[in-house]
Design a protein around this motif. Structure first.
Motif, PDB file in Angstrom:
ATOM      1  N   VAL A 163      -4.981   5.868  -3.218  1.00 30.48           N
ATOM      2  CA  VAL A 163      -4.092   4.662  -3.714  1.00 30.48           C
ATOM      3  C   VAL A 163      -3.648   3.766  -2.543  1.00 30.48           C
ATOM      4  CG1 VAL A 163      -2.295   3.823  -5.171  1.00 30.48           C
ATOM      5  CG2 VAL A 163      -3.388   5.935  -5.777  1.00 30.48           C
ATOM      6  N   GLY A 164      -2.836   4.229  -1.571  1.00 29.48           N
ATOM      7  CA  GLY A 164      -2.474   3.559  -0.418  1.00 29.48           C
ATOM      8  C   GLY A 164      -3.430   2.722   0.459  1.00 29.48           C
ATOM      9  N   ILE A 165      -4.690   3.319   0.613  1.00 29.80           N
ATOM     10  CA  ILE A 165      -5.869   2.608   1.385  1.00 29.80           C
ATOM     11  C   ILE A 165      -6.304   1.465   0.618  1.00 29.80           C
ATOM     12  CG2 ILE A 165      -8.113   3.164   2.189  1.00 29.80           C
ATOM     13  CD1 ILE A 165      -7.310   5.974   3.131  1.00 29.80           C
ATOM     14  N   ALA A 166      -6.495   1.898  -0.640  1.00 29.34           N
ATOM     15  CA  ALA A 166      -6.904   0.943  -1.666  1.00 29.34           C
ATOM     16  C   ALA A 166      -6.326  -0.223  -1.833  1.00 29.34           C
ATOM     17  CB  ALA A 166      -7.700   1.384  -2.804  1.00 29.34           C
ATOM     18  N   ALA A 167      -4.879  -0.086  -2.135  1.00 34.17           N
ATOM     19  CA  ALA A 167      -4.002  -1.184  -2.278  1.00 34.17           C
ATOM     20  C   ALA A 167      -3.714  -2.083  -1.395  1.00 34.17           C
ATOM     21  CB  ALA A 167      -2.598  -0.554  -3.018  1.00 34.17           C
ATOM     22  N   SER A 168      -3.563  -1.299   0.087  1.00 40.47           N
ATOM     23  CA  SER A 168      -3.198  -2.367   1.053  1.00 40.47           C
ATOM     24  C   SER A 168      -4.436  -2.822   1.582  1.00 40.47           C
ATOM     25  CB  SER A 168      -2.767  -1.445   2.146  1.00 40.47           C
ATOM     26  OG  SER A 168      -3.590  -0.235   2.750  1.00 40.47           O
ATOM     27  N   GLY A 182       0.938  -1.067  -0.006  1.00 36.02           N
ATOM     28  CA  GLY A 182      -0.087   0.032  -0.148  1.00 36.02           C
ATOM     29  C   GLY A 182       0.832   1.291  -0.126  1.00 36.02           C
ATOM     30  N   PHE A 183       1.930   1.188   0.982  1.00 39.92           N
ATOM     31  CA  PHE A 183       2.709   2.292   0.806  1.00 39.92           C
ATOM     32  C   PHE A 183       3.493   2.683  -0.271  1.00 39.92           C
ATOM     33  CE2 PHE A 183       6.551   4.850   1.798  1.00 39.92           C
ATOM     34  CZ  PHE A 183       5.985   6.126   2.306  1.00 39.92           C
ATOM     35  N   ALA A 184       4.203   1.699  -0.962  1.00 43.43           N
ATOM     36  CA  ALA A 184       4.888   1.574  -2.086  1.00 43.43           C
ATOM     37  C   ALA A 184       3.876   1.917  -3.337  1.00 43.43           C
ATOM     38  CB  ALA A 184       5.443   0.144  -2.440  1.00 43.43           C
ATOM     39  N   ALA A 185       2.605   1.570  -3.427  1.00 47.78           N
ATOM     40  CA  ALA A 185       1.789   1.951  -4.371  1.00 47.78           C
ATOM     41  C   ALA A 185       1.444   3.605  -4.348  1.00 47.78           C
ATOM     42  CB  ALA A 185       0.491   1.315  -4.187  1.00 47.78           C
ATOM     43  N   SER A 186       1.546   3.993  -2.995  1.00 47.69           N
ATOM     44  CA  SER A 186       0.960   5.384  -2.994  1.00 47.69           C
ATOM     45  C   SER A 186       2.347   6.494  -3.304  1.00 47.69           C
ATOM     46  CB  SER A 186       0.683   5.635  -1.587  1.00 47.69           C
ATOM     47  OG  SER A 186       1.852   5.770  -0.687  1.00 47.69           O
ATOM     48  N   VAL A 187       3.463   5.967  -3.469  1.00 45.23           N
ATOM     49  CA  VAL A 187       4.827   6.739  -3.429  1.00 45.23           C
ATOM     50  C   VAL A 187       4.546   7.890  -4.763  1.00 45.23           C
ATOM     51  CG1 VAL A 187       7.031   7.059  -3.571  1.00 45.23           C
ATOM     52  CG2 VAL A 187       6.070   5.775  -1.713  1.00 45.23           C
ATOM     53  N   GLY A 197       5.965  12.590  -6.608  1.00 44.04           N
ATOM     54  CA  GLY A 197       6.125  11.510  -7.141  1.00 44.04           C
ATOM     55  C   GLY A 197       5.924  11.654  -8.664  1.00 44.04           C
ATOM     56  N   PRO A 198       6.459  10.840  -9.610  1.00 44.85           N
ATOM     57  CA  PRO A 198       6.461  11.072 -11.045  1.00 44.85           C
ATOM     58  C   PRO A 198       4.999  11.105 -11.505  1.00 44.85           C
ATOM     59  CG  PRO A 198       7.151   8.784 -10.489  1.00 44.85           C
ATOM     60  CD  PRO A 198       7.111   9.520  -9.043  1.00 44.85           C
ATOM     61  N   ILE A 199       4.087  10.334 -10.966  1.00 35.07           N
ATOM     62  CA  ILE A 199       2.546  10.388 -11.284  1.00 35.07           C
ATOM     63  C   ILE A 199       2.016  11.659 -11.001  1.00 35.07           C
ATOM     64  CG2 ILE A 199       0.216   9.294 -11.327  1.00 35.07           C
ATOM     65  CD1 ILE A 199       1.806   6.666 -11.037  1.00 35.07           C
ATOM     66  N   ALA A 200       2.284  12.189  -9.651  1.00 30.36           N
ATOM     67  CA  ALA A 200       1.755  13.353  -9.331  1.00 30.36           C
ATOM     68  C   ALA A 200       2.333  14.510 -10.203  1.00 30.36           C
ATOM     69  CB  ALA A 200       2.263  13.493  -7.868  1.00 30.36           C
ATOM     70  N   LYS A 201       3.605  14.535 -10.405  1.00 27.31           N
ATOM     71  CA  LYS A 201       4.259  15.440 -11.473  1.00 27.31           C
ATOM     72  C   LYS A 201       3.404  15.601 -12.662  1.00 27.31           C
ATOM     73  CE  LYS A 201       8.927  15.650  -9.683  1.00 27.31           C
ATOM     74  NZ  LYS A 201      10.465  15.234  -9.846  1.00 27.31           N
ATOM     75  N   ALA A 202       3.318  14.621 -13.157  1.00 28.68           N
ATOM     76  CA  ALA A 202       2.288  13.996 -14.345  1.00 28.68           C
ATOM     77  C   ALA A 202       0.872  14.823 -14.276  1.00 28.68           C
ATOM     78  CB  ALA A 202       2.446  12.867 -15.072  1.00 28.68           C
ATOM     79  N   LEU A 203       0.525  14.832 -13.243  1.00 28.66           N
ATOM     80  CA  LEU A 203      -0.909  15.384 -13.036  1.00 28.66           C
ATOM     81  C   LEU A 203      -0.694  16.757 -12.324  1.00 28.66           C
ATOM     82  CD1 LEU A 203      -2.261  12.132 -11.133  1.00 28.66           C
ATOM     83  CD2 LEU A 203      -2.883  13.072 -13.534  1.00 28.66           C
ATOM     84  N   ASP A 204       0.131  17.351 -12.684  1.00 36.20           N
ATOM     85  CA  ASP A 204       0.349  18.856 -12.330  1.00 36.20           C
ATOM     86  C   ASP A 204       0.235  19.040 -10.738  1.00 36.20           C
ATOM     87  OD1 ASP A 204       0.587  19.751 -14.930  1.00 36.20           O
ATOM     88  OD2 ASP A 204      -1.405  19.924 -15.076  1.00 36.20           O
ATOM     89  N   GLY A 205       0.919  18.082 -10.045  1.00 37.85           N
ATOM     90  CA  GLY A 205       0.978  18.121  -8.817  1.00 37.85           C
ATOM     91  C   GLY A 205      -0.256  17.875  -7.930  1.00 37.85           C
ATOM     92  N   ILE A 206      -1.311  17.248  -8.404  1.00 37.37           N
ATOM     93  CA  ILE A 206      -2.430  16.657  -7.642  1.00 37.37           C
ATOM     94  C   ILE A 206      -2.154  15.416  -7.212  1.00 37.37           C
ATOM     95  CG2 ILE A 206      -4.769  15.823  -8.348  1.00 37.37           C
ATOM     96  CD1 ILE A 206      -4.967  17.528 -10.584  1.00 37.37           C
ATOM     97  N   ASP A 207      -2.612  15.367  -5.992  1.00 35.01           N
ATOM     98  CA  ASP A 207      -2.096  14.357  -4.885  1.00 35.01           C
ATOM     99  C   ASP A 207      -3.144  13.382  -4.675  1.00 35.01           C
ATOM    100  OD1 ASP A 207      -1.196  12.561  -2.668  1.00 35.01           O
ATOM    101  OD2 ASP A 207      -0.143  14.385  -1.745  1.00 35.01           O
ATOM    102  N   VAL A 208      -3.314  12.204  -4.941  1.00 37.01           N
ATOM    103  CA  VAL A 208      -4.232  11.335  -4.946  1.00 37.01           C
ATOM    104  C   VAL A 208      -3.693   9.972  -4.127  1.00 37.01           C
ATOM    105  CG1 VAL A 208      -5.776  11.828  -6.800  1.00 37.01           C
ATOM    106  CG2 VAL A 208      -3.934   9.999  -7.216  1.00 37.01           C
ATOM    107  N   ALA A 209      -2.390  10.114  -3.635  1.00 30.08           N
ATOM    108  CA  ALA A 209      -1.574   9.108  -2.955  1.00 30.08           C
ATOM    109  C   ALA A 209      -2.757   8.466  -1.834  1.00 30.08           C
ATOM    110  CB  ALA A 209      -0.405   9.584  -2.357  1.00 30.08           C
ATOM    111  N   HIS A 210      -3.256   8.988  -1.154  1.00 31.75           N
ATOM    112  CA  HIS A 210      -4.068   8.472   0.112  1.00 31.75           C
ATOM    113  C   HIS A 210      -5.100   7.723  -0.392  1.00 31.75           C
ATOM    114  CE1 HIS A 210      -4.864  12.829  -1.092  1.00 31.75           C
ATOM    115  NE2 HIS A 210      -6.479  12.417  -1.277  1.00 31.75           N
TER     116      HIS A 210
END
Length: 495
Positions: free
Chosen positions: A448-453, A418-423, A433-446
């Motif tokens: 991703v981490g909750i769902a993945a774990s 879960g944590f690795a998936a959110s990074v 992170g690289p995906i956050a950069k591609a999304l113009d800084g939009i943070d959806v890590a929370h």
């Protein structure tokens, strides 16, 4: 759901009460000592969020560039989302009679849970650094003197409350609730009817993803950050209060008060810009009528003291659980008080190193909490409500060689997944992170981490033989309620 029973350590038993030092710590609370009603949780969680810290968190979206409309949207959605997890954890307390962190051993193992507990202990101390600084700033602003000089006074008051423990925290919350509700209801109505807002403040067309998601994330992180210890304050309730009532009273108290006070913060941030949180509240209050700003700050100060006490109390339990994982701890009042004093001293020392940019610091801190707590809360809740469905052996939780093992691979693996998936999705002032950069800084890590774990843990535990486990639970915990009564020693209090 199996009825829990007392592990070793029950010899420290005594029923807590306000005005009396609580004896229990990480040990199980026997049914004979259970007391209280589910609605008692409402005042605790209203007062826990009835602070200038809540108002300060409501300033973050506006400070980042969101208008009032979208700041309020982020606050409401983030609060409703974050409280969902904390309220379900609160519902575990009456069913298991254990502190929240000790309940993590079945998912992570007797020693494996320490990996999560370290982050939790850091969060307790970190929140107290911010809360203590806000308390010092409040007294400096209203009374005068130095914030650093006032900080030990605030922490000392909270330390005294944490020493007396569970019942004193509950009762003080109920006593102070009416005063806070009256003062801040007036503050809120007067702010809505008095303050002039800038053009476009309520225009839904002025939307920006980054400040909206930042306000969502810090609001959700603020409330998820209670998850590691909400059941510490419900564990003395009798199990027949039910999961639903415990959930609802926690959810309503925490979510509604957070939405209210964070929204008040966003409102006054639109009317009074470029000020710190304490100065914003003081200026906004004095704009209603001279002197009310100081009153608003002082009325919110007891809430900060309660929050610091909650953190000290919970931190002491977590510290003892960590020590117990390597060397068994006999839970006594003296041991708990030593732990409370230790974490209070560390937190107070760190207050003097608080970063000057308070809003940025607390925003980053809360977002990072969500990264670390998200995987844990998903694993713990999936295990309790989906996998094991509340069936645990209390005695085996305290057995280093027991059925839950020293290291539980499913829980630890799911947490790391879960944590690795959110990074790659993380976006903060420290790291993006690289995906956050591609999304113009939009943070959806929370998300991703909750769902993945949660999904990973469910998948990894499909091979558990739950029928055999329940047979072992019944055998291990047979007669332990009687053992708890036989070992009760009310003279263990240091009074």
């Amino acid at each position: 759901m199996s009825r829990p029973a007392a592990p070793a350590g029950a010899e420290s038993a005594t029923k807590p009460s306000a005005g009396r030092v609580e004896v229990r710590s990480i040990d199980y609370v026997p049914l004979a000592e259970r007391h209280g009603k589910a609605w008692h949780l409402g005042p605790v969680w209203i007062m826990a969020t009835a602070t200038v810290a809540s108002v300060a968190i409501g300033l973050i979206g506006v400070a980042a560039g969101a208008n009032l409309f979208w700041s309020l949207a982020g606050i409401v959605l983030g609060s409703l989302f974050g409280t969902f997890f904390s309220a379900f954890h609160s519902a575990q307390g009456p069913q298991l009679g254990l502190p929240q962190m000790v309940q993590s051993r079945p998912q992570f193992g007797y020693r494996g849970a320490v990996l999560v507990w370290v982050f939790v202990l850091i969060s307790y101390i970190g929140y107290n650094v911010f809360a203590g600084a806000l308390g010092g700033d409040t007294l400096q602003n209203v009374v005068g003197g130095s914030s650093k000089a006032w900080a030990p006074v605030v922490v000392g008051a909270a330390l005294l409350l944490a020493v007396f423990g569970y019942d004193s925290i509950h009762r003080l919350s109920r006593w102070l609730l009416a005063l806070f509700l009256v003062a801040y209801a007036f503050f809120s109505v007067a702010a809505i009817t008095t303050f002039d807002l800038p053009d476009g403040a309520l225009d839904p067309g002025r939307f920006s993803w980054l400040p909206f998601l930042l306000q969502f994330a810090v609001s959700a992180g603020y409330l998820i950050s209670w998850a590691p210890y909400v059941s510490d304050y419900s564990r003395y309730l009798p199990p027949d209060v039910g999961v639903r009532s415990t959930f609802l009273w926690t959810y309503l108290g925490m979510a509604l008060s957070s939405i209210w006070l964070l929204s008040l913060g966003a409102l006054i941030a639109q009317a009074f810009t470029d000020l710190g949180p304490i100065e914003t509240i003081r200026t906004a209050g004095d704009a209603i009528f001279p002197g009310f700003g100081a009153t608003a700050l002082l009325v919110a100060l007891p809430g900060l003291i309660i929050v610091i006490a909650l953190n000290l109390y919970g931190a002491s339990l977590t510290l003892l659980a960590i020590v117990d994982s390597f060397k068994p701890v006999r839970p006594t009042a003296r041991v708990r008080l030593t732990a409370v004093l230790s974490v209070s001293v560390v937190g107070l020392a760190l207050q003097y190193a608080l970063p000057p940019d308070f809003l940025t610091a607390i925003g980053t801190f809360l977002v990072f909490l969500l990264y670390f707590f998200g995987p844990w809360t998903a694993i713990n809740l999936v295990d309790f409500f989906v996998v094991r469905k509340g069936h645990y052996s209390i005695r085996e939780i305290f057995n280093p060689h027991g059925m839950y093992g020293r290291w539980s691979r499913p829980g630890l693996a799911a947490y790391l997944i879960g944590f690795a998936a959110s990074v790659p999705f993380q976006s903060t002032a420290i790291y993006t992170g690289p995906i956050a950069k591609a999304l113009d800084g939009i943070d959806v890590a929370h998300f991703v981490g909750i769902a993945a774990s949660g999904i990973a843990y469910w998948f990894l535990t499909r091979s558990l033989d739950l029928e055999a486990e329940r047979d072992r639970i019944a055998e291990a915990d047979l007669g332990l309620e009687d053992l708890a009564k036989a070992h009760a020693n009310p003279n263990d209090s240091p009074q």
